[in-house]
Scaffold this active site. Structure first.
Site, PDB file in Angstrom:
ATOM      1  N   VAL A  98       0.828  -1.207   0.000  1.00 45.53           N
ATOM      2  CA  VAL A  98       0.000   0.000   0.000  1.00 45.53           C
ATOM      3  C   VAL A  98       0.864   1.258   0.000  1.00 45.53           C
ATOM      4  O   VAL A  98       0.608   2.205  -0.745  1.00 45.53           O
ATOM      5  CB  VAL A  98      -0.960   0.011   1.210  1.00 45.53           C
ATOM      6  CG1 VAL A  98      -1.642   1.368   1.373  1.00 45.53           C
ATOM      7  CG2 VAL A  98      -1.993  -1.099   1.069  1.00 45.53           C
ATOM      8  N   GLU A  99       1.892   1.269   0.825  1.00 44.16           N
ATOM      9  CA  GLU A  99       2.700   2.487   1.003  1.00 44.16           C
ATOM     10  C   GLU A  99       3.551   2.821  -0.217  1.00 44.16           C
ATOM     11  O   GLU A  99       3.643   3.979  -0.598  1.00 44.16           O
ATOM     12  CB  GLU A  99       3.607   2.348   2.231  1.00 44.16           C
ATOM     13  CG  GLU A  99       2.880   2.428   3.554  1.00 44.16           C
ATOM     14  CD  GLU A  99       2.358   3.816   3.881  1.00 44.16           C
ATOM     15  OE1 GLU A  99       2.751   4.799   3.233  1.00 44.16           O
ATOM     16  OE2 GLU A  99       1.541   3.918   4.804  1.00 44.16           O
TER      17      GLU A  99
END
Length: 190
Positions: A98-99
């Site tokens: 996600v990051e």
């Protein structure tokens, strides 16, 4: 771990370690990289299960990290740092997806750096201003430590801990996204 899961994992390992798989992966060095990673890592209590975990996660990570040896090295580091921080490695993998989508050189518009998108103010907070947050080892150490701390503050509640990690305390969009990837792609024991 139950017997049927062990049998399924043994079958997966046989497939992953077979010559056809390594040729399809276009690198015969995957097996050697797995063995080497396991010899260097102390985070796998059971070397056999470690080999199965690395092989399974390597297949999933191929979309973002093409080189098999680089994948195994990265997975070994992620597993070691997650285990050191008493975190589920799959959760850390989901957070990284996600990051930064596994981009170790990612820099956000807010200034967060590396795979786990660490804000530079942390370096000043702990008195280590010379640390390089784009260094994978440093980034993983910071990120897993921060996440573990937030989980502890939240008394084991992962959703509010993930919201704290992202700086979106009180909101659930970010934690739900991480948990979705964890359950969908990075869970191992199911």
């Amino acid at each position: 771990m139950n017997l049927s899961l062990k049998i399924a994992l043994a079958g997966l390992l046989w497939v992953v370690m077979s010559p056809a798989f390594t040729m399809a992966d276009s690198n015969e060095g995957v097996a050697n990289a797995l063995k080497s990673a396991l010899e260097q890592s102390t985070s796998f209590e059971d070397p056999y299960m470690g080999q199965v975990w690395l092989a399974t996660m390597s297949q999933k990570l191929e979309r973002w990290v093409e080189d098999p040896e680089e994948r195994i090295t990265l997975l070994t580091k992620i597993h070691a740092e997650a285990t050191r921080a008493n975190l589920e490695p799959g959760l850390v993998l989901a957070l990284i997806q996600v990051e930064s989508a596994f981009n170790g050189y990612a820099i956000s518009s807010a200034g967060a750096r590396g795979m786990m998108q660490i804000m530079p103010f942390w370096k000043k907070e702990i008195g280590r201003e010379d640390d390089n947050l784009l260094n994978v080892d440093t980034n993983l150490r910071y990120g897993t430590t921060i996440l573990a701390h937030y989980i502890e503050i939240e008394k084991g509640r992962v959703i509010p801990a993930l919201a704290r990690y992202n700086g979106s305390k009180g909101q659930t969009w970010y934690p739900r996204r991480v948990l979705n990837y964890w359950y969908k792609y990075w869970r191992f024991d199911d």
